[in-house]
Design a protein around this motif. Structure first.
Motif, PDB file in Angstrom:
ATOM      1  N   VAL A 144      -7.645  -9.993   1.351  1.00 38.68           N
ATOM      2  CA  VAL A 144      -7.259 -10.742   2.551  1.00 38.68           C
ATOM      3  C   VAL A 144      -8.341 -10.659   3.624  1.00 38.68           C
ATOM      4  O   VAL A 144      -8.527 -11.604   4.409  1.00 38.68           O
ATOM      5  N   SER A 145      -9.091  -9.579   3.653  1.00 36.37           N
ATOM      6  CA  SER A 145     -10.086  -9.398   4.713  1.00 36.37           C
ATOM      7  C   SER A 145     -11.192 -10.447   4.654  1.00 36.37           C
ATOM      8  O   SER A 145     -11.944 -10.608   5.628  1.00 36.37           O
ATOM      9  N   ARG A 146     -11.293 -11.173   3.559  1.00 35.72           N
ATOM     10  CA  ARG A 146     -12.309 -12.221   3.444  1.00 35.72           C
ATOM     11  C   ARG A 146     -11.860 -13.524   4.109  1.00 35.72           C
ATOM     12  O   ARG A 146     -12.643 -14.466   4.221  1.00 35.72           O
ATOM     13  N   PHE A 147     -10.608 -13.564   4.566  1.00 37.15           N
ATOM     14  CA  PHE A 147     -10.040 -14.791   5.119  1.00 37.15           C
ATOM     15  C   PHE A 147      -9.718 -14.627   6.603  1.00 37.15           C
ATOM     16  O   PHE A 147      -9.324 -13.554   7.049  1.00 37.15           O
ATOM     17  N   GLY A 148      -9.871 -15.719   7.331  1.00 38.64           N
ATOM     18  CA  GLY A 148      -9.403 -15.745   8.705  1.00 38.64           C
ATOM     19  C   GLY A 148      -7.933 -16.088   8.771  1.00 38.64           C
ATOM     20  O   GLY A 148      -7.193 -15.579   9.620  1.00 38.64           O
ATOM     21  N   LEU A 149      -7.505 -16.951   7.843  1.00 37.32           N
ATOM     22  CA  LEU A 149      -6.107 -17.397   7.833  1.00 37.32           C
ATOM     23  C   LEU A 149      -5.718 -17.827   6.424  1.00 37.32           C
ATOM     24  O   LEU A 149      -6.489 -18.505   5.736  1.00 37.32           O
ATOM     25  N   ILE A 150      -4.535 -17.406   6.009  1.00 38.24           N
ATOM     26  CA  ILE A 150      -3.942 -17.822   4.731  1.00 38.24           C
ATOM     27  C   ILE A 150      -2.559 -18.366   5.031  1.00 38.24           C
ATOM     28  O   ILE A 150      -1.815 -17.778   5.820  1.00 38.24           O
ATOM     29  N   TYR A 151      -2.204 -19.493   4.432  1.00 38.40           N
ATOM     30  CA  TYR A 151      -0.833 -19.998   4.583  1.00 38.40           C
ATOM     31  C   TYR A 151      -0.293 -20.442   3.239  1.00 38.40           C
ATOM     32  O   TYR A 151      -1.051 -20.794   2.337  1.00 38.40           O
ATOM     33  N   ALA A 152       1.030 -20.394   3.127  1.00 35.45           N
ATOM     34  CA  ALA A 152       1.661 -20.752   1.858  1.00 35.45           C
ATOM     35  C   ALA A 152       3.127 -21.110   2.066  1.00 35.45           C
ATOM     36  O   ALA A 152       3.883 -20.312   2.621  1.00 35.45           O
ATOM     37  N   ASP A 202      -5.149  -3.998   8.833  1.00 32.88           N
ATOM     38  CA  ASP A 202      -4.888  -4.012  10.274  1.00 32.88           C
ATOM     39  C   ASP A 202      -5.675  -5.154  10.908  1.00 32.88           C
ATOM     40  O   ASP A 202      -6.734  -5.561  10.410  1.00 32.88           O
ATOM     41  N   GLY A 203      -5.172  -5.655  12.026  1.00 38.64           N
ATOM     42  CA  GLY A 203      -5.874  -6.727  12.711  1.00 38.64           C
ATOM     43  C   GLY A 203      -5.435  -8.112  12.286  1.00 38.64           C
ATOM     44  O   GLY A 203      -6.063  -9.106  12.663  1.00 38.64           O
ATOM     45  N   TYR A 204      -4.347  -8.186  11.502  1.00 37.97           N
ATOM     46  CA  TYR A 204      -3.795  -9.471  11.082  1.00 37.97           C
ATOM     47  C   TYR A 204      -2.325  -9.563  11.467  1.00 37.97           C
ATOM     48  O   TYR A 204      -1.604  -8.561  11.442  1.00 37.97           O
ATOM     49  N   LYS A 205      -1.881 -10.754  11.793  1.00 35.22           N
ATOM     50  CA  LYS A 205      -0.477 -11.040  12.024  1.00 35.22           C
ATOM     51  C   LYS A 205       0.101 -11.709  10.773  1.00 35.22           C
ATOM     52  O   LYS A 205      -0.563 -12.519  10.123  1.00 35.22           O
ATOM     53  N   VAL A 206       1.338 -11.359  10.450  1.00 30.84           N
ATOM     54  CA  VAL A 206       2.080 -12.053   9.394  1.00 30.84           C
ATOM     55  C   VAL A 206       3.205 -12.826  10.071  1.00 30.84           C
ATOM     56  O   VAL A 206       4.054 -12.237  10.744  1.00 30.84           O
ATOM     57  N   LEU A 207       3.189 -14.138   9.900  1.00 33.03           N
ATOM     58  CA  LEU A 207       4.173 -15.006  10.538  1.00 33.03           C
ATOM     59  C   LEU A 207       5.061 -15.653   9.490  1.00 33.03           C
ATOM     60  O   LEU A 207       4.615 -15.965   8.382  1.00 33.03           O
ATOM     61  N   ILE A 224       4.695 -18.727   4.842  1.00 35.27           N
ATOM     62  CA  ILE A 224       4.029 -17.475   5.186  1.00 35.27           C
ATOM     63  C   ILE A 224       2.660 -17.805   5.771  1.00 35.27           C
ATOM     64  O   ILE A 224       1.893 -18.570   5.180  1.00 35.27           O
ATOM     65  N   VAL A 225       2.360 -17.227   6.935  1.00 37.38           N
ATOM     66  CA  VAL A 225       1.036 -17.366   7.534  1.00 37.38           C
ATOM     67  C   VAL A 225       0.485 -15.968   7.803  1.00 37.38           C
ATOM     68  O   VAL A 225       1.141 -15.157   8.459  1.00 37.38           O
ATOM     69  N   VAL A 226      -0.683 -15.694   7.261  1.00 36.83           N
ATOM     70  CA  VAL A 226      -1.386 -14.435   7.526  1.00 36.83           C
ATOM     71  C   VAL A 226      -2.648 -14.804   8.299  1.00 36.83           C
ATOM     72  O   VAL A 226      -3.523 -15.498   7.769  1.00 36.83           O
ATOM     73  N   VAL A 227      -2.735 -14.380   9.547  1.00 37.75           N
ATOM     74  CA  VAL A 227      -3.820 -14.846  10.409  1.00 37.75           C
ATOM     75  C   VAL A 227      -4.474 -13.675  11.142  1.00 37.75           C
ATOM     76  O   VAL A 227      -3.787 -12.772  11.631  1.00 37.75           O
ATOM     77  N   ARG A 228      -5.784 -13.672  11.170  1.00 31.91           N
ATOM     78  CA  ARG A 228      -6.542 -12.644  11.881  1.00 31.91           C
ATOM     79  C   ARG A 228      -6.253 -12.730  13.370  1.00 31.91           C
ATOM     80  O   ARG A 228      -6.219 -13.824  13.944  1.00 31.91           O
TER      81      ARG A 228
END
Length: 362
Positions: free
Chosen positions: A185-193, A66-71, A206-210
């Motif tokens: 994932v909780s160790r990251f502020g943002l992941i993109y691929a 929770d607390g992350y957006k998936v774009l 894919i962007v996963v961003v806090r």
């Protein structure tokens, strides 16, 4: 299908055969709608369901808390090289980057267009053959974020363990190793691929961003390059790359059927170990490029004794049905990209070919 190539392309890359066959079956008419999904409005209920399910699959398979957006956005990782500093960098801060190879270098070059960049660690002096150790990182006190490239496709190196950057958000380009193994994932502020290596065809990123990092940028940023634009609209602000998202949906379902990230990791390590063992047991005929402790399980890079022998390897491998084994033009050599969808049978065929080539050319 007996005429399928042994596909070791670095990206766009191999897709699961069953996913391609399913897409073929559904392409002309999707779910008794009388039309292809590619013809539908992205505002319609059928496409919206596929779209939302794709986001939920990313959440489920990556364990997004929770607390992350998936774009689901367009433009590939190369657009993210600019979007990250445009959205996260403030005037009094520095963007900290770890320089590990070709793709990290491109991200650094782009970030310099928007503000101060600090190199937190670098393996340039070692020809990018290794990933810096965790204690080499030197993060400046005014860092807005720390950016790393999780897997360097060209050099064939991969982070085995990610650094703890404390209160400074960790940003990762995972274009070539997303969902190849479980990640916290909780160790990251943002992941993109970019999707075109492990998640589907090119066209969607894919962007996963806090959520606390999704806000009004401190600089003037065009609407389409703002994370809050896509977060507020559920990645439907503009017409999305619907076919690429549909294919990513199918691939994500395939990953789930393999046992998720843990399931594909077991297979990926088996594939990588087969090739690395062949290299290491060749008596020097094959020479691995990356240091042993930095070897990627996605891109195996290696050299032969001469460029002429490497050219012969490529020519002979192509004649035997192998595709994509020539190294990137920037570094030369040879490379086998063994992403999630590359079957074990293809890797076994490659290992057999490598053994025979060494026997006849050694």
């Amino acid at each position: 299908m007996s005429n399928r190539a042994y596909n070791f392309n670095a990206g766009p890359a191999a897709l699961p055969l069953e996913v391609l066959q399913q897409a073929q079956e559904q392409f002309v008419e999707f779910e008794n709608s009388g039309m292809s999904l590619m013809e539908m409005s992205h505002r319609g209920a059928i496409y919206e369901r596929v779209h939302n399910e794709t986001e939920q699959l990313v959440r489920e398979l990556m364990g997004v808390p929770d607390g992350y957006k998936v774009l689901l956005v367009q433009g590939g990782a190369s657009t993210q090289f600019a979007m990250v500093p445009m959205n996260l960098l403030k005037p009094d801060q520095a963007a900290a980057y770890v320089a590990t190879g070709s793709w990290a270098t491109k991200a650094i070059k782009e970030a310099k267009l928007f503000g101060e960049v600090a190199i937190a660690a670098s393996s340039e002096a070692d020809a990018y053959k290794r990933i810096p150790s965790l204690d080499e990182l030197n993060v400046p006190g005014n860092a807005a974020y720390v950016h790393l490239t999780s897997n360097e496709t060209i050099e064939g190196t991969q982070w085995a363990e990610y650094p703890d950057t404390g209160d400074v958000p960790l940003v990762a380009d995972m274009s070539s190793d997303i969902l190849c193994r479980p990640v916290d994932v909780s160790r990251f502020g943002l992941i993109y691929a970019g999707a075109q290596k492990n998640l589907g065809p090119s066209g969607v990123t894919i962007v996963v961003v806090r959520e606390d990092l999704v806000g009004a940028p401190s600089m003037t940023v065009p609407t389409m390059f703002r994370y809050d634009t896509h977060a507020k609209s559920g990645s439907l602000y503009n017409t999305p790359p619907s076919f690429a998202i549909y294919m990513a949906n199918r691939v994500l379902n395939w990953v789930k059927a393999q046992g998720g990230a843990a399931g594909v990791e077991r297979l990926n390590r088996e594939k990588a170990n087969l090739i690395y063992s062949t290299i290491d047991a060749s008596g020097g005929f094959y020479k691995g490029f990356a240091n042993a402790d930095s070897r990627s399980i996605m891109n195996v890079t290696f050299r032969l004794g001469s460029e002429e022998l490497e050219k012969k390897f490529v020519k002979d491998s192509e004649a035997a049905g192998f595709v994509g084994l020539k190294g990137h033009r920037d570094v030369g050599g040879l490379r086998a990209s063994i992403y999630n969808a590359v079957p074990l049978s293809s890797v076994k065929a490659l290992v057999d070919f490598m053994g025979e080539f060494a026997r006849t050319n050694g």
